[in-house]
Design an enzyme around this catalytic site. Structure first.
Site, PDB file in Angstrom:
ATOM      1  CE  LYS A  14      -2.168  -0.921   3.857  1.00  0.00           C
ATOM      2  NZ  LYS A  14      -1.618  -2.222   4.247  1.00  0.00           N
ATOM      3  NE  ARG A  89      -4.662  -1.413   9.175  1.00  0.00           N
ATOM      4  CZ  ARG A  89      -3.584  -0.809   8.702  1.00  0.00           C
ATOM      5  NH1 ARG A  89      -3.579   0.478   8.494  1.00  0.00           N
ATOM      6  NH2 ARG A  89      -2.513  -1.511   8.400  1.00  0.00           N
ATOM      7  NE  ARG A 128       7.341  -3.381   6.071  1.00  0.00           N
ATOM      8  CZ  ARG A 128       6.059  -3.061   5.870  1.00  0.00           C
ATOM      9  NH1 ARG A 128       5.680  -2.554   4.704  1.00  0.00           N
ATOM     10  NH2 ARG A 128       5.153  -3.231   6.808  1.00  0.00           N
ATOM     11  NE  ARG A 134       6.261  -0.302   9.671  1.00  0.00           N
ATOM     12  CZ  ARG A 134       5.144  -0.535   8.991  1.00  0.00           C
ATOM     13  NH1 ARG A 134       4.994  -0.035   7.797  1.00  0.00           N
ATOM     14  NH2 ARG A 134       4.182  -1.234   9.526  1.00  0.00           N
ATOM     15  NE  ARG A 146       1.778  -4.924  11.299  1.00  0.00           N
ATOM     16  CZ  ARG A 146       3.035  -4.927  10.855  1.00  0.00           C
ATOM     17  NH1 ARG A 146       4.008  -5.287  11.668  1.00  0.00           N
ATOM     18  NH2 ARG A 146       3.316  -4.572   9.641  1.00  0.00           N
TER      19      ARG A 146
HETATM   20  P1  ADP Z   1       0.874  -2.365   8.082  1.00  0.00           P
HETATM   21  O1  ADP Z   1      -0.258  -2.205   7.081  1.00  0.00           O
HETATM   22  O2  ADP Z   1       2.115  -2.934   7.470  1.00  0.00           O
HETATM   23  O3  ADP Z   1       0.468  -3.050   9.349  1.00  0.00           O
HETATM   24  P2  ADP Z   1       0.742   0.437   8.815  1.00  0.00           P
HETATM   25  O4  ADP Z   1       1.875   1.377   8.857  1.00  0.00           O
HETATM   26  O5  ADP Z   1      -0.372   0.767   7.870  1.00  0.00           O
HETATM   27  O6  ADP Z   1       1.377  -0.957   8.500  1.00  0.00           O
HETATM   28  O7  ADP Z   1       0.101   0.272  10.265  1.00  0.00           O
HETATM   29  C1  ADP Z   1       0.874  -0.083  11.379  1.00  0.00           C
HETATM   30  C2  ADP Z   1      -0.039  -0.218  12.606  1.00  0.00           C
HETATM   31  O8  ADP Z   1      -0.653   1.061  12.902  1.00  0.00           O
HETATM   32  C3  ADP Z   1      -1.231  -1.158  12.451  1.00  0.00           C
HETATM   33  O9  ADP Z   1      -0.878  -2.494  12.709  1.00  0.00           O
HETATM   34  C4  ADP Z   1      -2.193  -0.602  13.483  1.00  0.00           C
HETATM   35  O10 ADP Z   1      -1.860  -0.992  14.807  1.00  0.00           O
HETATM   36  C5  ADP Z   1      -1.982   0.897  13.386  1.00  0.00           C
HETATM   37  N1  ADP Z   1      -2.905   1.518  12.413  1.00  0.00           N
HETATM   38  C6  ADP Z   1      -2.571   2.066  11.218  1.00  0.00           C
HETATM   39  N2  ADP Z   1      -3.653   2.507  10.570  1.00  0.00           N
HETATM   40  C7  ADP Z   1      -4.723   2.228  11.380  1.00  0.00           C
HETATM   41  C8  ADP Z   1      -6.138   2.405  11.274  1.00  0.00           C
HETATM   42  N3  ADP Z   1      -6.682   2.976  10.187  1.00  0.00           N
HETATM   43  N4  ADP Z   1      -6.915   2.005  12.294  1.00  0.00           N
HETATM   44  C9  ADP Z   1      -6.397   1.444  13.388  1.00  0.00           C
HETATM   45  N5  ADP Z   1      -5.081   1.212  13.547  1.00  0.00           N
HETATM   46  C10 ADP Z   1      -4.246   1.598  12.566  1.00  0.00           C
END
Ligand code: ADP
Length: 193
Positions: A14, A89, A128, A134, A146
């Site tokens: 993404k 999400r 990664r 990360r 996740r």
């Molecule tokens: P990834 O998709 O690889 O898990 P992100 O950077 O999008 O990485 O998100 C990392 C973490 O941040 C998620 O696992 C979650 O805990 C939190 N997070 C990110 N976006 C949201 C969201 N829209 N709603 C709730 N938690 C979120």
């Protein structure tokens, strides 16, 4: 205004594709994950709260996330639109985003869902982690949580956009360029809302 939503599990690409779409259409790329990491780095109250959930591979509660997102959108004036990466999400977030955009007569043009099999996701996230990009990718159990958290919420979210004729599912495997080209073809063809 063009507002795009990118859906997909962790590791689906993404972030990479959001950046490319933002550059191609001159949009702002907003990643809720990146915003939370920024807050954690600055040790803000929101960062401390979010960290508790993120460390366990869980979603941050809707209200905290939605408020942060709205605030970020409001800070950007005179923009052509946004690529939302990692938001929404949950169904509640999708509906809050629509209500928010609706206040300015705007809407989501397309929800682009990147589909990648779990085995590929795990391989990408392990890579990664090895590359040190990360820190949250380094614990295998958290990665699996996740991915599980994503699928737990996915059906209603996807149903929401499908019901509004906004959903596009795209194979997220293959070259980054080919996937970008595919996404751009879809967005170019989309009718304004
Ligand atoms: P990834 O998709 O690889 O898990 P992100 O950077 O999008 O990485 O998100 C990392 C973490 O941040 C998620 O696992 C979650 O805990 C939190 N997070 C990110 N976006 C949201 C969201 N829209 N709603 C709730 N938690 C979120």
């Amino acid at each position: 205004m063009i507002h795009l939503v990118l859906l997909g599990p962790p590791g689906a690409g993404k972030g990479t594709q959001a950046e490319r779409l933002a550059a191609h259409y001159g949009l702002e790329h907003l990643s809720t994950g990146a915003m939370f990491r920024h807050h954690i780095g600055r040790q803000t109250r929101l960062g401390r709260l979010a960290k508790g959930y993120m460390d366990k591979g869980r979603l941050v509660p809707d209200e905290l996330t939605t408020d942060m997102l709205k605030e970020a959108v409001s800070r950007h004036v005179d923009v052509k639109g946004f690529v939302f990466d990692g938001f929404p999400r949950t169904l509640a977030q999708a509906s809050a985003l629509d209500d928010f955009l609706d206040q300015s007569g705007a809407c989501v043009l397309k929800a682009l869902s990147l589909e990648v099999a779990d085995a590929d996701l795990l391989a990408r996230l392990r890579k990664r982690a090895r590359e040190g990009a990360r820190i949250d990718d380094s614990d295998e159990r958290v990665i699996r949580d996740r991915i599980a958290a994503y699928y737990e919420k996915r059906a209603p979210l996807v149903g929401y956009y499908r019901g509004r004729d906004k959903l596009e599912s795209i194979d997220g495997t293959g070259s980054i360029d080919a996937i970008s080209a595919h996404l751009i073809r879809i967005v170019d063809r989309a009718l304004p809302c």
